[in-house]
Design a protein around this motif. Structure first.
Motif, PDB file in Angstrom:
ATOM      1  N   MET A 155      35.699  23.675  40.018  1.00  0.00           N
ATOM      2  CA  MET A 155      36.581  24.058  41.120  1.00  0.00           C
ATOM      3  C   MET A 155      36.690  25.585  41.228  1.00  0.00           C
ATOM      4  SD  MET A 155      37.504  21.257  42.614  1.00  0.00           S
ATOM      5  CE  MET A 155      35.865  20.679  42.174  1.00  0.00           C
ATOM      6  N   ALA A 156      36.761  26.246  40.078  1.00  0.00           N
ATOM      7  CA  ALA A 156      36.797  27.715  40.088  1.00  0.00           C
ATOM      8  C   ALA A 156      35.493  28.264  40.659  1.00  0.00           C
ATOM      9  CB  ALA A 156      37.030  28.238  38.678  1.00  0.00           C
ATOM     10  N   GLY A 157      34.376  27.587  40.381  1.00  0.00           N
ATOM     11  CA  GLY A 157      33.090  28.008  40.930  1.00  0.00           C
ATOM     12  C   GLY A 157      33.062  27.911  42.450  1.00  0.00           C
ATOM     13  N   ILE A 158      33.670  26.837  42.979  1.00  0.00           N
ATOM     14  CA  ILE A 158      33.762  26.698  44.436  1.00  0.00           C
ATOM     15  C   ILE A 158      34.628  27.809  45.016  1.00  0.00           C
ATOM     16  CG2 ILE A 158      34.686  25.257  46.296  1.00  0.00           C
ATOM     17  CD1 ILE A 158      33.905  22.815  44.591  1.00  0.00           C
ATOM     18  N   ALA A 159      35.756  28.080  44.341  1.00  0.00           N
ATOM     19  CA  ALA A 159      36.646  29.146  44.803  1.00  0.00           C
ATOM     20  C   ALA A 159      35.923  30.490  44.824  1.00  0.00           C
ATOM     21  CB  ALA A 159      37.880  29.223  43.899  1.00  0.00           C
ATOM     22  N   GLU A 160      35.084  30.708  43.801  1.00  0.00           N
ATOM     23  CA  GLU A 160      34.322  31.958  43.739  1.00  0.00           C
ATOM     24  C   GLU A 160      33.371  32.071  44.934  1.00  0.00           C
ATOM     25  OE1 GLU A 160      31.691  34.433  40.459  1.00  0.00           O
ATOM     26  OE2 GLU A 160      31.537  32.243  40.511  1.00  0.00           O
ATOM     27  N   ILE A 163      35.562  32.745  48.216  1.00  0.00           N
ATOM     28  CA  ILE A 163      36.186  34.067  48.314  1.00  0.00           C
ATOM     29  C   ILE A 163      35.138  35.162  48.498  1.00  0.00           C
ATOM     30  CG2 ILE A 163      36.300  34.699  45.844  1.00  0.00           C
ATOM     31  CD1 ILE A 163      39.261  35.516  46.441  1.00  0.00           C
ATOM     32  N   ARG A 164      33.966  34.983  47.899  1.00  0.00           N
ATOM     33  CA  ARG A 164      32.908  35.989  48.070  1.00  0.00           C
ATOM     34  C   ARG A 164      32.278  35.904  49.453  1.00  0.00           C
ATOM     35  NH1 ARG A 164      29.996  36.222  42.038  1.00  0.00           N
ATOM     36  NH2 ARG A 164      31.687  37.425  41.082  1.00  0.00           N
ATOM     37  N   ASP A 165      32.258  34.690  50.045  1.00  0.00           N
ATOM     38  CA  ASP A 165      31.763  34.553  51.420  1.00  0.00           C
ATOM     39  C   ASP A 165      32.611  35.363  52.399  1.00  0.00           C
ATOM     40  OD1 ASP A 165      29.644  32.990  50.762  1.00  0.00           O
ATOM     41  OD2 ASP A 165      30.543  31.084  51.393  1.00  0.00           O
ATOM     42  N   TYR A 166      33.868  35.567  52.043  1.00  0.00           N
ATOM     43  CA  TYR A 166      34.767  36.342  52.899  1.00  0.00           C
ATOM     44  C   TYR A 166      34.841  37.806  52.463  1.00  0.00           C
ATOM     45  CZ  TYR A 166      36.316  32.026  55.098  1.00  0.00           C
ATOM     46  OH  TYR A 166      36.350  30.837  55.799  1.00  0.00           O
TER      47      TYR A 166
END
Length: 235
Positions: A155-160, A163-166
């Motif tokens: 889940m943290a990997g998805i969040a990463e 957030i980097r896409d933005y």
């Protein structure tokens, strides 16, 4: 002499934890012939599906032979060696990440009293948190650990990625992640749960799903977990 068969994360950390406290060495699982004959305890720290294959290459011995897997029963060794056991450290290990081993939960299972005594003595050199656990209990611990650790990290990997896409820095989430885990030492996960799903905020969740339109697999994950959170609050 303690011999640890393996080259991965668990083998590396067990070696680090024992180095300087006892005579210990790492053995390449592809070169079992290099296993020291004076080994008193042999720990097989390889992938679960390789344990039996490695065990079959170990010559008959009076040493205690143990594996480190959570979901593999003792029987895979018990039928082959006079003294056998399981030495299961319940932790996530990464080679280059240093850690404090003193409170590391280590679960022991053994074929006999002698093996149990030797493995417990070894575990206490590493940690003061040593417990017994049979194969069935250990499988349940491992299942729970997959949810608590592996899935949480995913889940943290998805969040990463999001957030980097933005164009934002992943480190922005570190205080949130630390607080999320820190709370669980004081209150239950159910009590600690926050967010739009537990509040039943359908408008926010719909906006989030719209933002994930180009990532259908993430939309599915978001929907499934949100439904679970919403359902769990009523239990």
């Amino acid at each position: 002499m303690i011999s640890i068969i393996g080259r991965g994360n668990v083998a590396t950390h067990l070696f680090k934890a024992l180095k300087g406290k006892v005579k210990v060495g790492l053995v390449n699982p592809h070169k079992i012939e290099e296993l020291p004959p004076e080994s008193e305890i042999i720990i097989i720290a390889v992938a679960d599906n390789a344990i039996t294959q490695v065990a079959e290459k170990i010559p008959q011995t009076e040493a205690v032979v143990a594996h480190t897997a959570g979901s593999v029963p003792l029987d895979v060794l018990k039928d082959r060696f006079k003294h056998s056991g399981v030495f299961y450290p319940l932790q996530t290990f990464t080679k280059d990440c240093e850690m404090d081993y003193s409170g590391l939960p280590i679960f022991i299972e053994a074929s006999d009293d002698f093996s149990n005594s030797r493995l417990k003595e070894l575990a206490l050199l590493i940690s003061d948190n040593v417990r017994k656990a049979g194969s069935e209990e250990r499988k349940k611990l491992h299942l729970a650990a997959v949810f608590a650790c592996n899935f949480t990290n995913a889940m943290a990997g998805i969040a990463e990625e999001i957030i980097r896409d933005y164009g934002l820095d992943f480190s922005t989430l570190f205080p949130l992640l630390k607080q999320t885990v820190g709370k669980l030492e004081r209150i239950s996960p159910k009590t600690a749960q926050t967010g739009p799903a537990v509040r039943g905020d359908s408008k926010v969740m719909e906006k989030h799903l719209q933002m994930l339109e180009q990532y259908p697999e993430l939309q599915e994950i978001y929907s499934i977990i949100s439904k679970y959170i919403s359902h769990a609050k009523s239990l």
